[in-house]
Design an enzyme around this catalytic site. Sequence first.
Site, short mmCIF file in Angstrom:
data_model
loop_
_atom_site.label_atom_id
_atom_site.label_comp_id
_atom_site.label_asym_id
_atom_site.label_seq_id
_atom_site.Cartn_x
_atom_site.Cartn_y
_atom_site.Cartn_z
N PHE A 245 0.81 -1.23 0.00
CA PHE A 245 0.00 0.00 0.00
C PHE A 245 0.85 1.28 0.00
O PHE A 245 0.36 2.34 -0.36
CB PHE A 245 -0.85 0.05 1.28
CG PHE A 245 -2.02 -0.91 1.31
CD1 PHE A 245 -3.00 -0.89 0.32
CD2 PHE A 245 -2.16 -1.83 2.35
CE1 PHE A 245 -4.10 -1.74 0.38
CE2 PHE A 245 -3.25 -2.70 2.41
CZ PHE A 245 -4.21 -2.64 1.43
N SER A 276 -2.19 -6.55 -6.97
CA SER A 276 -2.16 -5.40 -6.06
C SER A 276 -2.68 -5.85 -4.70
O SER A 276 -3.33 -6.88 -4.60
CB SER A 276 -3.06 -4.28 -6.58
OG SER A 276 -4.42 -4.60 -6.33
N ASP A 277 -2.45 -5.05 -3.68
CA ASP A 277 -3.17 -5.27 -2.43
C ASP A 277 -4.59 -4.73 -2.61
O ASP A 277 -4.92 -4.09 -3.62
CB ASP A 277 -2.44 -4.63 -1.24
CG ASP A 277 -2.83 -5.31 0.08
OD1 ASP A 277 -3.86 -6.02 0.11
OD2 ASP A 277 -2.12 -5.14 1.08
N TYR A 278 -5.41 -4.95 -1.62
CA TYR A 278 -6.85 -4.65 -1.63
C TYR A 278 -7.12 -3.18 -1.99
O TYR A 278 -6.81 -2.29 -1.19
CB TYR A 278 -7.38 -4.94 -0.23
CG TYR A 278 -8.84 -5.21 -0.09
CD1 TYR A 278 -9.30 -6.50 0.11
CD2 TYR A 278 -9.77 -4.19 -0.13
CE1 TYR A 278 -10.65 -6.77 0.28
CE2 TYR A 278 -11.12 -4.44 0.03
CZ TYR A 278 -11.55 -5.74 0.24
OH TYR A 278 -12.88 -5.99 0.41
N ALA A 280 -5.54 -1.25 -3.79
CA ALA A 280 -4.33 -0.41 -3.77
C ALA A 280 -4.20 0.42 -5.04
O ALA A 280 -3.59 1.50 -5.02
CB ALA A 280 -3.09 -1.26 -3.56
#
Length: 753
Positions: A245, A276-278, A280
């Site tokens: 993030f 990607s992260d959640y 992001a």
Amino acid sequence: MALPLSKAFAQKVTPADAKMDAFVSGLMKKMTVDEKIGQLNLVTVGRATTGAVVNSNVEAGIKNGNIGGVFGVWGTEYVQKIQDLAVKNSRLHIPLIFGLDVIHGHRTIFPIPLGMSATWDMGLIQESAQIAAKEATAEGLNWVFSPMVDIARDPRWGRISEGSGEDPWYGGQVAAAMVKGYQGSSMTNADAVMACVKHFALYGGAEAGREYNTVDMSRIKMYQDYLPPYKAAVDAGAGSFMSSFNTVDGIPATGNKWLLTDLLRKQWGFKGFVVSDYTAVNEMSNHGLGDLQTVSALALKAGLDMDMVGEGFLKTLKKSLKEGKVTQAEIDIACRRVLEAKYKLGLFNNPYKSIDPEREKTDVMTPANLQASRKIAEHSFVLLKNANQVLPLKKSGTKIAVVGPLADDKRDMLGTWVVAGEWEKSVSVLEGIHHIVGNNGTVTYAKGSNITEDTMFMNRLNYFGQQMVSIDKRSSDDMLNEAVKNAKDADVVVAVVGESQSMSGESSSRSDISIPESQERMLKALAKTGKPLVIVLFNGRPLTLTWEDEHADAILDVWAPGTEAGNAVAEVLFGNYNPAGKLTATFPRSVGQIPIYYNHKNTGRPYSGGPTKFKSNYLDISNDPLYPFGYGLSYTTFSYSDVKLNKTNLKGNETLTATVTVTNTGKYEGEEVVQLYVSDPVASISRSVQELKNFKKINLKPGEKQDVTFNITPADLKFYNSRLQYDWEPGEFIIRVGTSSVDTHMAKVNWSK
Ligand code: BGC
């Protein structure tokens, strides 16, 4: 029983690169732009979420080829239904990849990763990942969002619990063991999953330990201290990475070309895909990089292949293609990488490979898995103090007062990130103690205090609506009086205290990392009784424990041990297993010392004790930590000989051997982690005062001794210089071998090129 294969993929495909290329190229020729962009879209159906957005219209999206993967689901029935939508109902029948946050076990929960790292046993760590993979695949999954390999030097950050502590070399060992455990000998195996290494990169460097905060560090620090575990995971063959993030050099990691392409792929040779992260991708807008279309294009061009939840790719990439803001080749390469991952998992051969209702019945939470969980938990405990050998406790004839809000508790045994874990099935400490004592002694129980009485804190801990932490109906004084009365009647007090489940993990930064006040008050009252006080400490991070260290007789740090928590704790309290865990993260005396870590640099004005002025120290506290990296006691004692070297003048690629004789000088059989540190006192840049380079875990019977030898080569002397070249410089080196980072024997060598 395996389910029938989709006709579309009945042809056999073997996992050799050329065949994979041909297969994927053939498939991509048939795909429309929309279908290619669809493969880059990862959605959740909301069973487990860490952010605001939960995808809607998932069913239609899958049928239309707009979704490449789903996470947050498990269970063969459910997963099969979703896989059917893709394999039977979408135009090209491309199977979905199914992910989940399997972080320290799937159903059978192991200790939190920080605890697991305290085992210093790569075999056990690998075994935990292997069992997690077996259980996860038995429930339809093929991809796990683990290992988390972020180096953390700031225990205020709640996610320190999810990693392996502060040391880059050690973190690399753990990262490799986890990847091997998850992925097995081949990811096509029915019981193997693809690992997803996270969070790339430097997420643990968040300023002030505040979750999701800015990271800003020099390249040398990145390469030397933070990047090695990610690199070790690449070298171990990790199939996927997750971007973090935070920003790196001012650019969000998720859209950082230097990070995702130049470093990860070009320098390190990573061949998998990056998710990607959640949300992001979307969050790059908050970082100030532009609107959704702009940041999505930036992320794709940087080398991000899959967009988790936020649908930025899905909604904007086609438009960007038309407007010339991204190229077809850029979309193709991301799509290829996602398809390759599915190929490597064998999903084109059998999209239902992990969907076997029989295995779901036989392979999950088996007695063998629980046994492994208990064993790994026992090995993860760190004995921080043991005055007058108050531990181990006698199994019979003793009156034990078990007190504390975590003593008769199941939920908090599991720790953070236990998406599919069932806390009702975990063993409390009180149960574990009863299992061992049986009718041979007296065990009383009193809760003694609430976990916390701070309402704002409690509301945040209960964010998900469940009563993770609650206030007892009785008054604090009533609870306290009961505990004190029990303590007075007992021979020994076992106080089970510390952090509850939601106090560490994601979005769980704390500015005060002491044991909550309500529990402290109880500990103080118990100490006043004068009865021997044993603290069993639950914690997802290093805590500040100066009062406890001064007043308790023994402190056993058990982290959050997992499903078999209580049994493991009891085995160790009663000496059936002699604790041997060692810290992988420094315990400060006070929050004011943070960041504090063993491999720090010297300053121009190093402090060496005593009242002084104009040195690098505090006026009000010592520089030393309370418990240093590598520290951990045993019920027995070990003595170390001086370090014997095979030579003291070396040249070029010669091998130095350093040997110590370790003797068990106490009464119990036990394990010891013998640690090797190297210092490079003169170099072209200022080096860390010492760096861990190796360790060996040995087992000795009382009176037994063993020679422990380390081979040291120039590879152990290398570091990143100011031009970021990884090399060693000739000169003097100090070799230290010992029981912790501050208790070593040393010898010096000269090494020329
Ligand atoms: C976390 C990741 C996790 C993801 C999916 C994020 O908020 O940072 O570690 O894998 O959610 O649940």
